[in-house]
Design an enzyme around this catalytic site. Structure first.
Site, short mmCIF file in Angstrom:
data_model
loop_
_atom_site.label_atom_id
_atom_site.label_comp_id
_atom_site.label_asym_id
_atom_site.label_seq_id
_atom_site.Cartn_x
_atom_site.Cartn_y
_atom_site.Cartn_z
N LYS A 186 32.65 30.70 46.32
CA LYS A 186 33.47 30.57 45.10
C LYS A 186 33.71 29.08 44.88
O LYS A 186 34.85 28.61 44.80
CB LYS A 186 34.78 31.36 45.26
N ASP B 272 31.90 36.50 42.45
CA ASP B 272 32.12 37.50 41.40
C ASP B 272 30.79 37.96 40.82
O ASP B 272 30.52 39.14 40.63
CB ASP B 272 33.09 36.99 40.32
#
Ligand code: IPM
Ligand code: MN
Length: 356
Positions: A187, A219
């Site tokens: 991330k 994600d």
């Protein structure tokens, strides 16, 4: 060969799938002329009930005296509101840390026989064959500071260079014997720890010019796993991200009950890689005690143990082939939605032993 193994059935369906897996272990040892030196210990909720702590000293001592550990699952609903330090899960986290099993290998593949068991479309999941390499002894699960105050709860996600390097080497070495592609998941658009992770992964990758490296944000990785899972070969990621993404793997494989795992550390002076072997699924209190849990994840973990810790490739293949035969026979547990009456956990274990 003498196989020294500690069995930690743990909680809920852990005890049931472990029984089936131990059955298979006996069958494979008999077939190939190995001796088993099995000891059993307490871990998790059952250990809290019997000794007051999720990771008793007796288990700690036993864990240090064996080459491999087969674990079922930990977690009981009565501890749902207990603080992390007093929960069944804490026992497993301490065990992983004690053994320093920093690389958790979670292979995810679709079996043609189970293609209808997944809620995802056939053409999407067909041909999926990936392995998640989850960092297991650092990151959000272990970093300090952590705690709960009156008005604040907090954890830390930190990685040292050494921690990232060693698990990255594991991922790249695995890729060498596969389709030669590593996807590092982070991330880094938000987290400094991920920017550092990515930097170190790129540095290590320079030693593996034959392997393709790509980076995907976590994600997006979750979405890509259900959108086009066949694009992945080796997926390398942080502890928490790997925990979450591997449950998506359960959907790809048809049931989370299918997924085995191997948690490995560095080789010792004798060249043995001590390992902790556990199915990916949890203790599933909702179906515990009903003899209906899918033991394939636990049985696959036995195969992984034979391969990685004991170097018994023939034996590991025999177990996996036997699993394939039982899958093809359709005698499987309810989670795999068989056409006829679902088999029990014990029956599947016996069937695999017989197929051996
Ligand atoms: C897993 C489990 C464990 C984890 C729990 C039981 C502590 O969910 O192995 O995926 O979060 O690592
Ligand atoms: Mn999990």
């Amino acid at each position: 060969m003498n196989l020294k193994i500690l069995i930690l059935p743990g909680d809920g369906i852990g005890t049931e799938v472990t029984r089936a897996a131990v059955d298979v272990l006996h069958a494979v040892a008999k077939k190939f002329g190995h001796t088993l030196e099995l000891t059993e210990g307490l871990l998790g909720g059952i250990a809290i009930h019997k000794t007051g702590t999720p990771f008793p000293d007796d288990t700690r001592t036993k864990a240090q005296g064996v080459d491999a550990i087969l674990m079922g699952a930990v977690g009981l609903p009565e501890f749902d509101s207990a603080p992390p330090s007093q929960r069944p899960e804490k026992g497993l986290l301490e065990l992983r840390s004690l053994l320093d099993v920093y690389a958790n290998l979670r292979p995810v593949r679709t079996y043609p026989e189970l293609i209808e068991s997944s809620p995802l479309k056939n053409h999407v999941i067909s041909g999926t064959d990936m392995i998640i390499v989850r960092e297991l002894t650092g990151g959000l699960y272990y970093s300090q500071p952590r705690g709960i105050d009156e008005n604040r709860g907090f954890n830390t996600m930190a990685y040292t260079r050494g921690e990232v390097e060693r698990v990255t080497h594991t991922a790249f070495k695995l890729a060498r014997n596969r389709r030669k592609k590593v996807t590092s998941v982070d991330k880094s658009n938000v987290l400094e720890v991920s920017q550092f992770w990515r930097k170190v992964v790129i540095e290590v990758a320079a030693q593996y010019p034959d392997i393709q490296l790509e980076h995907v944000l976590v994600d997006n990785a979750a979405m890509q796993m259900v959108l086009r899972p066949t694009q992945f070969d080796v997926m390398l990621t942080e502890n928490t991200f790997g925990d979450i993404l591997s449950d998506i793997g359960g959907i790809l494989a048809g049931s989370i009950g299918m997924l085995p795992s191997a948690s490995l550390g560095a080789a010792n002076a004798e060249g043995v890689i001590k390992g902790l072997y556990e199915p990916v699924h949890g203790s599933a209190p909702d179906i515990a005690g009903q003899n209906k849990a899918n033991p394939f994840g636990a049985i696959g973990s036995v195969a992984a143990m034979l391969e990685y810790t004991f170097g018994l490739i023939k034996e590991a293949n025999a177990v996996n082939d036997a699993v394939g035969k039982v899958l093809a026979s359709g005698r499987v547990t309810a989670d795999l939605k068989p056409k006829g009456t679902p088999a029990t956990t014990d029956q599947v274990g016996k069937a695999v032993s017989e197929a051996l």
